[in-house]
Write a protein that holds these residues in place. Structure first.
Motif, PDB file in Angstrom:
ATOM      1  N   GLY A 146      10.243   1.956   2.916  1.00 40.80           N
ATOM      2  CA  GLY A 146      10.995   3.084   2.368  1.00 40.80           C
ATOM      3  C   GLY A 146      10.058   4.216   1.989  1.00 40.80           C
ATOM      4  O   GLY A 146      10.295   4.957   1.033  1.00 40.80           O
ATOM      5  N   ALA A 147       8.975   4.371   2.748  1.00 41.67           N
ATOM      6  CA  ALA A 147       7.864   5.245   2.378  1.00 41.67           C
ATOM      7  C   ALA A 147       8.127   6.730   2.549  1.00 41.67           C
ATOM      8  O   ALA A 147       7.317   7.542   2.104  1.00 41.67           O
ATOM      9  CB  ALA A 147       6.636   4.858   3.200  1.00 41.67           C
ATOM     10  N   SER A 148       9.232   7.121   3.132  1.00 39.45           N
ATOM     11  CA  SER A 148       9.431   8.540   3.441  1.00 39.45           C
ATOM     12  C   SER A 148      10.215   9.318   2.390  1.00 39.45           C
ATOM     13  O   SER A 148      10.300  10.539   2.469  1.00 39.45           O
ATOM     14  CB  SER A 148      10.122   8.692   4.799  1.00 39.45           C
ATOM     15  OG  SER A 148      11.433   8.159   4.730  1.00 39.45           O
ATOM     16  N   SER A 149      10.769   8.626   1.388  1.00 40.55           N
ATOM     17  CA  SER A 149      11.536   9.357   0.376  1.00 40.55           C
ATOM     18  C   SER A 149      11.681   8.526  -0.895  1.00 40.55           C
ATOM     19  O   SER A 149      11.382   7.329  -0.904  1.00 40.55           O
ATOM     20  CB  SER A 149      12.929   9.733   0.912  1.00 40.55           C
ATOM     21  OG  SER A 149      13.682   8.565   1.177  1.00 40.55           O
ATOM     22  N   GLY A 150      12.134   9.155  -1.940  1.00 44.41           N
ATOM     23  CA  GLY A 150      12.475   8.484  -3.187  1.00 44.41           C
ATOM     24  C   GLY A 150      11.335   7.703  -3.808  1.00 44.41           C
ATOM     25  O   GLY A 150      10.179   8.147  -3.828  1.00 44.41           O
TER      26      GLY A 150
ATOM     27  N   ALA B 157       7.126   8.211  -3.672  1.00 42.66           N
ATOM     28  CA  ALA B 157       6.362   8.345  -4.923  1.00 42.66           C
ATOM     29  C   ALA B 157       5.321   7.236  -5.044  1.00 42.66           C
ATOM     30  O   ALA B 157       4.195   7.474  -5.505  1.00 42.66           O
ATOM     31  CB  ALA B 157       7.317   8.329  -6.116  1.00 42.66           C
ATOM     32  N   THR B 158       5.670   6.036  -4.618  1.00 39.80           N
ATOM     33  CA  THR B 158       4.737   4.908  -4.662  1.00 39.80           C
ATOM     34  C   THR B 158       3.567   5.140  -3.714  1.00 39.80           C
ATOM     35  O   THR B 158       2.404   4.917  -4.072  1.00 39.80           O
ATOM     36  CB  THR B 158       5.479   3.601  -4.313  1.00 39.80           C
ATOM     37  OG1 THR B 158       6.526   3.399  -5.270  1.00 39.80           O
ATOM     38  CG2 THR B 158       4.547   2.409  -4.312  1.00 39.80           C
ATOM     39  N   VAL B 159       3.865   5.600  -2.501  1.00 41.47           N
ATOM     40  CA  VAL B 159       2.808   5.907  -1.532  1.00 41.47           C
ATOM     41  C   VAL B 159       1.857   6.942  -2.116  1.00 41.47           C
ATOM     42  O   VAL B 159       0.629   6.778  -2.078  1.00 41.47           O
ATOM     43  CB  VAL B 159       3.413   6.415  -0.199  1.00 41.47           C
ATOM     44  CG1 VAL B 159       2.345   7.045   0.684  1.00 41.47           C
ATOM     45  CG2 VAL B 159       4.115   5.293   0.537  1.00 41.47           C
TER      46      VAL B 159
END
Length: 172
Positions: free
Chosen positions: A14-18, A22-24
């Motif tokens: 889920g690295a592209s949003s939300g 933020a985690t990335v």
């Protein structure tokens, strides 16, 4: 987190949003290497030498299985932060079998498959971290939430079970 982050790699779904994005960004800011899984990376455009974007739909389990085998062979993955999820709300009878299957694959089955691939090398090393980002829907069913809540209850059960199964192996 360890002082020497230069060689540690995290896999973030889920690295592209939300929350995933933020985690990335947080991990990259702290010097970690990150492999980011998303269906569409065009929303985020992360420009960092320590970031590897991987385009993958977690509902396509054959592709997920193949890609995670490859990633586990090619990278020393210190941890997984599973942020990917898809909300689908309504009365359960509204959804087709295909919609139900797709939603459960995205929200739950992919997490099981990730753990399946990541745990063996973590057990051999006696270290690793697995984090599942869930929802308060994992604690109580809600109106029009049968499908989503079922998946999130399952994800919570997976997290609790893995904690019991893996804690003696140095995996948190």
């Amino acid at each position: 987190m360890p002082d020497n982050t230069s060689s540690l790699t995290f896999l973030v779904t889920g690295a592209s949003s939300g929350i995933g994005l933020a985690t990335v960004q947080m991990l990259l800011n702290r010097g970690y290497h990150v492999i980011g899984i998303a269906r569409d990376h065009s929303k985020s455009r992360i420009d960092n030498k320590n970031y590897i974007p991987v385009t993958l739909d977690l509902a396509k389990l054959d592709e997920v299985d193949q890609k995670f085998r490859q990633l586990c062979r090619e990278h020393h993955l210190e941890g997984l932060i599973h942020c990917a999820g898809e909300g689908l709300f309504g009365s359960i009878e509204q959804f087709s079998a295909t919609q139900i299957d797709h939603n459960l694959r995205t929200n739950l089955t992919s997490a099981l498959l990730l753990a399946h691939h990541l745990l063996p090398p973590m057990r051999r090393r006696k270290s690793g971290r697995i984090i599942f980002i869930g929802s308060e829907s994992a604690f109580q069913g809600g109106r029009k939430g049968a499908l989503y809540c079922s998946a999130k209850f399952g994800l919570r059960g997976l997290a609790f079970s893995l904690r019991e199964d893996c804690s003696r192996d140095g995996i948190t």
